[in-house]
Design a protein around this motif. Structure first.
Motif, PDB file in Angstrom:
ATOM      1  N   VAL A   1      38.772 -25.094  21.138  1.00  0.00           N
ATOM      2  CA  VAL A   1      39.572 -25.911  22.043  1.00  0.00           C
ATOM      3  C   VAL A   1      41.013 -25.936  21.550  1.00  0.00           C
ATOM      4  N   ALA A   2      41.199 -26.021  20.239  1.00  0.00           N
ATOM      5  CA  ALA A   2      42.552 -26.037  19.678  1.00  0.00           C
ATOM      6  C   ALA A   2      43.297 -24.736  19.965  1.00  0.00           C
ATOM      7  N   LEU A   3      42.578 -23.637  20.123  1.00  0.00           N
ATOM      8  CA  LEU A   3      43.228 -22.344  20.372  1.00  0.00           C
ATOM      9  C   LEU A   3      43.918 -22.277  21.728  1.00  0.00           C
ATOM     10  N   VAL A   4      43.504 -23.106  22.658  1.00  0.00           N
ATOM     11  CA  VAL A   4      44.134 -23.097  23.977  1.00  0.00           C
ATOM     12  C   VAL A   4      45.148 -24.228  24.127  1.00  0.00           C
ATOM     13  N   GLY A   5      45.416 -24.927  23.041  1.00  0.00           N
ATOM     14  CA  GLY A   5      46.358 -26.042  23.078  1.00  0.00           C
ATOM     15  C   GLY A   5      47.790 -25.576  23.278  1.00  0.00           C
ATOM     16  N   ILE A   6      48.583 -26.457  23.786  1.00  0.00           N
ATOM     17  CA  ILE A   6      49.994 -26.169  24.042  1.00  0.00           C
ATOM     18  C   ILE A   6      50.807 -26.213  22.755  1.00  0.00           C
ATOM     19  N   ASP A   7      50.466 -27.120  21.859  1.00  0.00           N
ATOM     20  CA  ASP A   7      51.209 -27.297  20.617  1.00  0.00           C
ATOM     21  C   ASP A   7      50.907 -26.131  19.664  1.00  0.00           C
ATOM     22  N   ALA A   8      51.918 -25.334  19.393  1.00  0.00           N
ATOM     23  CA  ALA A   8      51.738 -24.121  18.592  1.00  0.00           C
ATOM     24  C   ALA A   8      51.334 -24.412  17.149  1.00  0.00           C
ATOM     25  N   GLY A   9      51.781 -25.514  16.586  1.00  0.00           N
ATOM     26  CA  GLY A   9      51.467 -25.823  15.190  1.00  0.00           C
ATOM     27  C   GLY A   9      49.973 -25.899  14.932  1.00  0.00           C
ATOM     28  N   PRO A  10      49.278 -26.821  15.587  1.00  0.00           N
ATOM     29  CA  PRO A  10      47.831 -26.910  15.373  1.00  0.00           C
ATOM     30  C   PRO A  10      47.089 -25.649  15.823  1.00  0.00           C
ATOM     31  N   ARG A  11      47.547 -25.040  16.893  1.00  0.00           N
ATOM     32  CA  ARG A  11      46.905 -23.819  17.393  1.00  0.00           C
ATOM     33  C   ARG A  11      46.985 -22.712  16.346  1.00  0.00           C
ATOM     34  N   ASP A  12      48.179 -22.490  15.800  1.00  0.00           N
ATOM     35  CA  ASP A  12      48.350 -21.432  14.805  1.00  0.00           C
ATOM     36  C   ASP A  12      47.608 -21.749  13.511  1.00  0.00           C
ATOM     37  N   GLN A  13      47.597 -23.014  13.135  1.00  0.00           N
ATOM     38  CA  GLN A  13      46.867 -23.415  11.934  1.00  0.00           C
ATOM     39  C   GLN A  13      45.372 -23.153  12.118  1.00  0.00           C
ATOM     40  N   THR A  14      44.855 -23.448  13.288  1.00  0.00           N
ATOM     41  CA  THR A  14      43.442 -23.193  13.580  1.00  0.00           C
ATOM     42  C   THR A  14      43.149 -21.702  13.555  1.00  0.00           C
ATOM     43  N   LYS A  15      44.030 -20.889  14.149  1.00  0.00           N
ATOM     44  CA  LYS A  15      43.826 -19.428  14.134  1.00  0.00           C
ATOM     45  C   LYS A  15      43.768 -18.899  12.707  1.00  0.00           C
ATOM     46  N   ARG A  16      44.705 -19.375  11.869  1.00  0.00           N
ATOM     47  CA  ARG A  16      44.714 -18.916  10.478  1.00  0.00           C
ATOM     48  C   ARG A  16      43.445 -19.334   9.744  1.00  0.00           C
ATOM     49  N   ALA A  17      43.011 -20.562   9.961  1.00  0.00           N
ATOM     50  CA  ALA A  17      41.799 -21.047   9.296  1.00  0.00           C
ATOM     51  C   ALA A  17      40.574 -20.259   9.745  1.00  0.00           C
ATOM     52  N   MET A  18      40.482 -19.991  11.053  1.00  0.00           N
ATOM     53  CA  MET A  18      39.355 -19.204  11.567  1.00  0.00           C
ATOM     54  C   MET A  18      39.374 -17.800  10.997  1.00  0.00           C
ATOM     55  N   SER A  19      40.530 -17.169  11.005  1.00  0.00           N
ATOM     56  CA  SER A  19      40.660 -15.800  10.484  1.00  0.00           C
ATOM     57  C   SER A  19      40.271 -15.741   9.017  1.00  0.00           C
ATOM     58  N   LYS A  20      40.744 -16.701   8.250  1.00  0.00           N
ATOM     59  CA  LYS A  20      40.436 -16.733   6.823  1.00  0.00           C
ATOM     60  C   LYS A  20      38.936 -16.915   6.603  1.00  0.00           C
ATOM     61  N   ALA A  21      38.329 -17.826   7.339  1.00  0.00           N
ATOM     62  CA  ALA A  21      36.888 -18.078   7.187  1.00  0.00           C
ATOM     63  C   ALA A  21      36.068 -16.847   7.561  1.00  0.00           C
ATOM     64  N   LEU A  22      36.444 -16.181   8.659  1.00  0.00           N
ATOM     65  CA  LEU A  22      35.707 -14.977   9.069  1.00  0.00           C
ATOM     66  C   LEU A  22      35.902 -13.846   8.063  1.00  0.00           C
ATOM     67  N   ALA A  23      37.111 -13.700   7.557  1.00  0.00           N
ATOM     68  CA  ALA A  23      37.370 -12.663   6.549  1.00  0.00           C
ATOM     69  C   ALA A  23      36.567 -12.937   5.283  1.00  0.00           C
TER      70      ALA A  23
END
Length: 87
Positions: free
Chosen positions: A45-67
Motif C-alpha cells: 500500500v505504501a508503494l502507491v502512496g503520493i508521499d515519495a519519502g515513505p514510498r522510497d523507504q518502503t521500496k528500499r526495505a523491500m529490495s533489501k529484504a528480498l536480496a
C-alpha cells in the motif's frame, strides 16, 4: 509475474547456484514469489502512496529484504555467458 521479471533482469549478468549446482530460473522465481507473498500488504500500500519519502523507504526495505533472502538461499555467481550489457 513480479518474481519472473526480477529474475529475468538479474539473469542478464548473474547466475544462481545452490551447493555449487546451477539452479534454473523457475526455481529462483518460485522462491522469490514465495518471499514476495510474505511481505505485509501494508508495505505494498505504501508503494502507491503520493508521499515519495515513505514510498522510497518502503521500496528500499523491500529490495533489501528480498536480496537478503536470495543471498541466504542461493550463491550468486557471475554468468559471463548471459551478460548482455555494454562491453
Amino acid at each position: 509475474m513480479f518474481a519472473r521479471d526480477i529474475v529475468a533482469a538479474l539473469r542478464r549478468q548473474i547466475g544462481f547456484r545452490r551447493q555449487g549446482a546451477h539452479v534454473d530460473d523457475a526455481a529462483v522465481e518460485e522462491f522469490l514469489a514465495a518471499a514476495i507473498w510474505e511481505i505485509p500488504v501494508e508495505d505494498f500500500v505504501a508503494l502507491v502512496g503520493i508521499d515519495a519519502g515513505p514510498r522510497d523507504q518502503t521500496k528500499r526495505a523491500m529490495s533489501k529484504a528480498l536480496a537478503e533472502r536470495l543471498t541466504a538461499e542461493f550463491e550468486i555467481v557471475s554468468d559471463e555467458q548471459r551478460h548482455t550489457g555494454w562491453h
